[in-house]
Write a protein that holds these residues in place. Structure first.
Motif, PDB file in Angstrom:
ATOM      1  N   MET A  89      -3.346  15.942  39.528  1.00 36.17           N
ATOM      2  CA  MET A  89      -3.520  16.019  38.084  1.00 36.17           C
ATOM      3  C   MET A  89      -2.446  16.902  37.472  1.00 36.17           C
ATOM      4  SD  MET A  89      -6.851  17.231  35.842  1.00 36.17           S
ATOM      5  CE  MET A  89      -7.935  16.480  37.037  1.00 36.17           C
ATOM      6  N   GLY A  90      -2.208  18.033  38.099  1.00 32.72           N
ATOM      7  CA  GLY A  90      -1.191  18.949  37.591  1.00 32.72           C
ATOM      8  C   GLY A  90       0.193  18.327  37.594  1.00 32.72           C
ATOM      9  N   LYS A  91       0.511  17.604  38.650  1.00 28.79           N
ATOM     10  CA  LYS A  91       1.826  16.959  38.718  1.00 28.79           C
ATOM     11  C   LYS A  91       1.961  15.868  37.658  1.00 28.79           C
ATOM     12  CE  LYS A  91       1.726  16.208  43.239  1.00 28.79           C
ATOM     13  NZ  LYS A  91       2.190  15.750  44.584  1.00 28.79           N
ATOM     14  N   ALA A  92       0.865  15.186  37.367  1.00 28.72           N
ATOM     15  CA  ALA A  92       0.901  14.151  36.336  1.00 28.72           C
ATOM     16  C   ALA A  92       1.154  14.749  34.953  1.00 28.72           C
ATOM     17  CB  ALA A  92      -0.413  13.365  36.333  1.00 28.72           C
ATOM     18  N   PHE A  93       0.693  15.980  34.745  1.00 29.77           N
ATOM     19  CA  PHE A  93       0.895  16.642  33.454  1.00 29.77           C
ATOM     20  C   PHE A  93       2.337  17.111  33.256  1.00 29.77           C
ATOM     21  CE2 PHE A  93      -3.806  18.190  33.127  1.00 29.77           C
ATOM     22  CZ  PHE A  93      -4.198  16.904  32.849  1.00 29.77           C
ATOM     23  N   GLY A  94       3.053  17.302  34.333  1.00 25.76           N
ATOM     24  CA  GLY A  94       4.437  17.753  34.226  1.00 25.76           C
ATOM     25  C   GLY A  94       4.536  19.116  33.567  1.00 25.76           C
ATOM     26  N   GLU A  95       5.521  19.268  32.673  1.00 26.79           N
ATOM     27  CA  GLU A  95       5.762  20.552  32.011  1.00 26.79           C
ATOM     28  C   GLU A  95       5.187  20.600  30.593  1.00 26.79           C
ATOM     29  OE1 GLU A  95       7.135  23.160  33.559  1.00 26.79           O
ATOM     30  OE2 GLU A  95       7.126  21.876  35.331  1.00 26.79           O
ATOM     31  N   ALA A  96       4.367  19.630  30.236  1.00 27.39           N
ATOM     32  CA  ALA A  96       3.817  19.574  28.877  1.00 27.39           C
ATOM     33  C   ALA A  96       2.999  20.837  28.567  1.00 27.39           C
ATOM     34  CB  ALA A  96       2.932  18.347  28.713  1.00 27.39           C
ATOM     35  N   PRO A  97       3.214  21.464  27.405  1.00 29.86           N
ATOM     36  CA  PRO A  97       2.465  22.669  27.052  1.00 29.86           C
ATOM     37  C   PRO A  97       1.046  22.380  26.591  1.00 29.86           C
ATOM     38  CG  PRO A  97       3.984  22.114  25.288  1.00 29.86           C
ATOM     39  CD  PRO A  97       4.265  21.168  26.405  1.00 29.86           C
TER      40      PRO A  97
END
Length: 208
Positions: free
Chosen positions: A89-97
């Motif tokens: 899940m975290g990797k799917a979110f990338g660097e989005a704030p």
């Protein structure tokens, strides 16, 4: 949903798991090795400590750290499975704030795919997938229907709870419970039950 929101989610999970620790252990005693509640309690306590020491700046970084901590700290099958779910899940979110409901839906689908890839489980196998898959689909449908974020999370939590309860009449086809054959029927799967707790915690975080 920003980094603070996801930190609140982990806090809500830790509180819920601590409160339901004995119940989860009782479920696991019936068809597993009676350590699910204790393992998750230890894992999410460690995750809170890791977050306090690292202060990740994005939701994605926070969830990757949580996942990595669970893999290190939680024994049995649940550590790698939950750890993979949070990391994916975290990797799917990338660097989005900040994360929108649609992006959360994408992240949950990535988490589900990671769990299924690792555990080779499908819906109906009497595992955490029986709560995770319907919750992910309910959130996706809520996004498609344009529901408010709180309503979308409510739908996901309700679907996870219903999915967990629906494991009671199933015969386990994966994990330690599968060794019991027909004797696994009549018991709620502890992994599905704890997954429902996670979605209840997600709903609670949105209500803060």
């Amino acid at each position: 949903m920003n980094t603070q929101f996801f930190a609140a989610w982990i806090e809500e999970i830790a509180t819920a798991v601590r409160a339901q620790r004995d119940h989860l252990t009782q479920l696991d005693a019936a068809i597993g090795d009676a350590d699910h509640g204790a393992n998750l309690d230890r894992g999410f306590t460690a995750a809170q400590e890791a977050l306090a020491g690292a202060s990740p700046q994005t939701p994605g970084a926070l969830l990757v750290l949580v996942g990595s901590t669970l893999i290190r700290k939680v024994g049995g099958a649940s550590g790698p499975l939950y750890g993979t779910a949070f990391r994916e899940m975290g990797k799917a979110f990338g660097e989005a704030p900040e994360i929108s409901p649609a992006e959360l839906s994408t992240g949950l689908n990535a988490a589900l795919a990671g769990v299924q890839r690792l555990g080779a489980a499908a819906e109906g196998d009497k595992t955490m997938v029986d709560a995770l898959a319907p919750a992910a689909e309910a959130l996706a449908q809520a996004v498609r229907d344009g529901l408010k974020p709180e309503e979308a999370l409510e739908a996901a939590a309700a679907a996870a709870e219903q999915g967990a309860r629906a494991t009671v009449p199933l015969q386990a086809r994966k994990g330690r419970a599968s060794y019991l054959g027909p004797r696994s029927v009549g018991h709620e799967d502890p992994g599905a039950a704890s997954t429902a707790l996670l979605f209840g915690a997600l709903k609670a975080a949105a209500s803060r």
